[in-house]
Design a protein around this motif. Sequence first.
Motif, short mmCIF file in Angstrom:
data_model
loop_
_atom_site.label_atom_id
_atom_site.label_comp_id
_atom_site.label_asym_id
_atom_site.label_seq_id
_atom_site.Cartn_x
_atom_site.Cartn_y
_atom_site.Cartn_z
N HIS A 1 55.63 30.68 43.50
CA HIS A 1 56.42 29.51 43.09
C HIS A 1 55.53 28.44 42.46
N LEU A 2 54.35 28.22 43.06
CA LEU A 2 53.45 27.18 42.56
C LEU A 2 52.90 27.53 41.18
N LEU A 3 52.70 28.80 40.91
CA LEU A 3 52.19 29.20 39.61
C LEU A 3 53.12 28.75 38.50
N ALA A 4 54.42 28.93 38.71
CA ALA A 4 55.40 28.49 37.71
C ALA A 4 55.37 26.98 37.56
N GLY A 5 55.30 26.25 38.69
CA GLY A 5 55.25 24.78 38.63
C GLY A 5 53.98 24.29 37.96
N ALA A 6 52.85 24.92 38.27
CA ALA A 6 51.58 24.51 37.68
C ALA A 6 51.58 24.73 36.18
N ASP A 7 52.16 25.83 35.74
CA ASP A 7 52.25 26.12 34.31
C ASP A 7 53.18 25.12 33.63
N ARG A 8 54.23 24.77 34.30
CA ARG A 8 55.22 23.83 33.74
C ARG A 8 54.62 22.45 33.51
N TYR A 9 53.70 22.02 34.40
CA TYR A 9 53.15 20.67 34.30
C TYR A 9 51.68 20.65 33.87
N GLY A 10 51.18 21.77 33.36
CA GLY A 10 49.83 21.79 32.80
C GLY A 10 48.72 21.58 33.81
N LEU A 11 48.90 22.05 35.03
CA LEU A 11 47.89 21.91 36.08
C LEU A 11 47.02 23.17 36.09
N ASP A 12 46.02 23.21 35.21
CA ASP A 12 45.26 24.43 35.00
C ASP A 12 44.49 24.88 36.24
N ARG A 13 43.92 23.94 36.98
CA ARG A 13 43.17 24.32 38.18
C ARG A 13 44.09 24.92 39.22
N LEU A 14 45.27 24.36 39.39
CA LEU A 14 46.23 24.92 40.34
C LEU A 14 46.68 26.31 39.90
N LYS A 15 46.84 26.50 38.60
CA LYS A 15 47.21 27.82 38.09
C LYS A 15 46.14 28.86 38.46
N LEU A 16 44.87 28.48 38.32
CA LEU A 16 43.79 29.40 38.64
C LEU A 16 43.75 29.71 40.13
N ILE A 17 43.95 28.68 40.96
CA ILE A 17 43.97 28.89 42.41
C ILE A 17 45.08 29.87 42.79
N CYS A 18 46.24 29.68 42.19
CA CYS A 18 47.36 30.58 42.47
C CYS A 18 47.08 31.99 41.98
N GLU A 19 46.46 32.11 40.81
CA GLU A 19 46.14 33.43 40.27
C GLU A 19 45.21 34.19 41.22
N ILE A 20 44.18 33.51 41.73
CA ILE A 20 43.24 34.15 42.64
C ILE A 20 43.94 34.59 43.92
N LYS A 21 44.80 33.72 44.46
CA LYS A 21 45.52 34.06 45.68
C LYS A 21 46.43 35.27 45.44
N LEU A 22 47.12 35.30 44.32
CA LEU A 22 48.01 36.41 44.01
C LEU A 22 47.23 37.70 43.78
N ALA A 23 46.09 37.60 43.11
CA ALA A 23 45.28 38.79 42.84
C ALA A 23 44.78 39.42 44.13
N ASN A 24 44.53 38.58 45.13
CA ASN A 24 44.03 39.09 46.42
C ASN A 24 45.16 39.49 47.36
N GLY A 25 46.41 39.29 46.94
CA GLY A 25 47.53 39.59 47.81
C GLY A 25 48.51 40.59 47.23
N ILE A 26 48.02 41.45 46.33
CA ILE A 26 48.90 42.45 45.72
C ILE A 26 49.20 43.56 46.72
N THR A 27 50.49 43.76 46.99
CA THR A 27 50.96 44.83 47.86
C THR A 27 52.13 45.52 47.18
#
Length: 363
Positions: free
Chosen positions: A271-297
């Motif tokens: 959910h945060l990835l979409a919000g971060a992209d919507r408001y241009g929060l690049d650092r938050l987007k990267l944090i979310c990407e890392i969390k998602l990459a480590n949580g693929i099931t």
Amino acid sequence: MASACTNLTGATRLVRLLRIEGFSATGSMDGGQFMTSRWNVGGHDWGIRIYPAAKGASSTGSFWVVLQLVNNSPMGATACRASLACRVIDPTAELKPSREKIVTDYNFGYRDQENRYLILMSRDELASSGYLKDDTLTLQCTITVLNVLPVPTIRAEEVPTTIPDEEEATAVLLPSNLHQHLGELLQSETGADVTFLVCGESFAAHKNILAARSPVFKAEFFGGMKEECSRQVEIKDMEAATFRAMLHFIYTDTVPELDQPLELAVMMAQHLLAGADRYGLDRLKLICEIKLANGITVDTAATTLALAEQHNFSQLKAKCVEFIISTPAVLDAVLETEGYEHLAASCPSVLANLLKSARARKN
């Protein structure tokens, strides 16, 4: 003549292994962005800041992995000196550890507190070194703390010279607590000049802080848009919990919600990835990407793949595809999930490429 041995210092050492999974994704971090590992050594609270993509001073465009030791102990803590050492480890033991780099003479508790950096290795050198295993960087870090012990009481006749007066060594330079103050400002709502309405909940905030952190908010409040004069803004297509977490990040640069158990953290990161992209929060987007990459099931792979496609995260997309087609059993399990149905409906081109990749691996 009797003699005695008196300890003038006390040393404490702690060694830990730190892993950075999804290391390649950290290459898009700004040079000033860092990750922090919290330690307690010698009665002090420490933080090791890891800058995974610090810009080199030369014109070659090199990027470096750099570390910094920070003392987070409160005012009045006992003065101490400390050192930080680090080397790169191969967890498979195929390679010997890299040469240990060390930075000494950190002086905490005095006016001349040090603020030095440990330059570990360039990203280019790491990429060709063989130390990166499964896109994971493993560091062995050592903090050594030298505490100055109280001056012992000695009879005057045993002291050949006088001890210098050190009463000047009392000032303490505190680490930055700006994020804490801004978090308290958000919580207290002092001076708030805008209220957001999200799914029936209201959130008070400050336009200047929002504009400083988000180019979208800056355009809305100071770029001639209708929100510029508005004291109330309705946010649609976002859950209240997601907006609350995003607002907390804007003020504090932290996301406590991503420290939950993995399943909950991945859901929030989506959910945060979409919000971060919507408001241009690049650092938050990267944090979310890392969390998602480590949580693929099996349960999250298809949904995360759809998000990666929608928000143009090529590395995350590749990691999802690699997981889904890793075995026929995994592929079949993913095809049975609700996330796959969403992927098929929203990203048909991705679905076609996914099936093509699966056939190629089978052959």
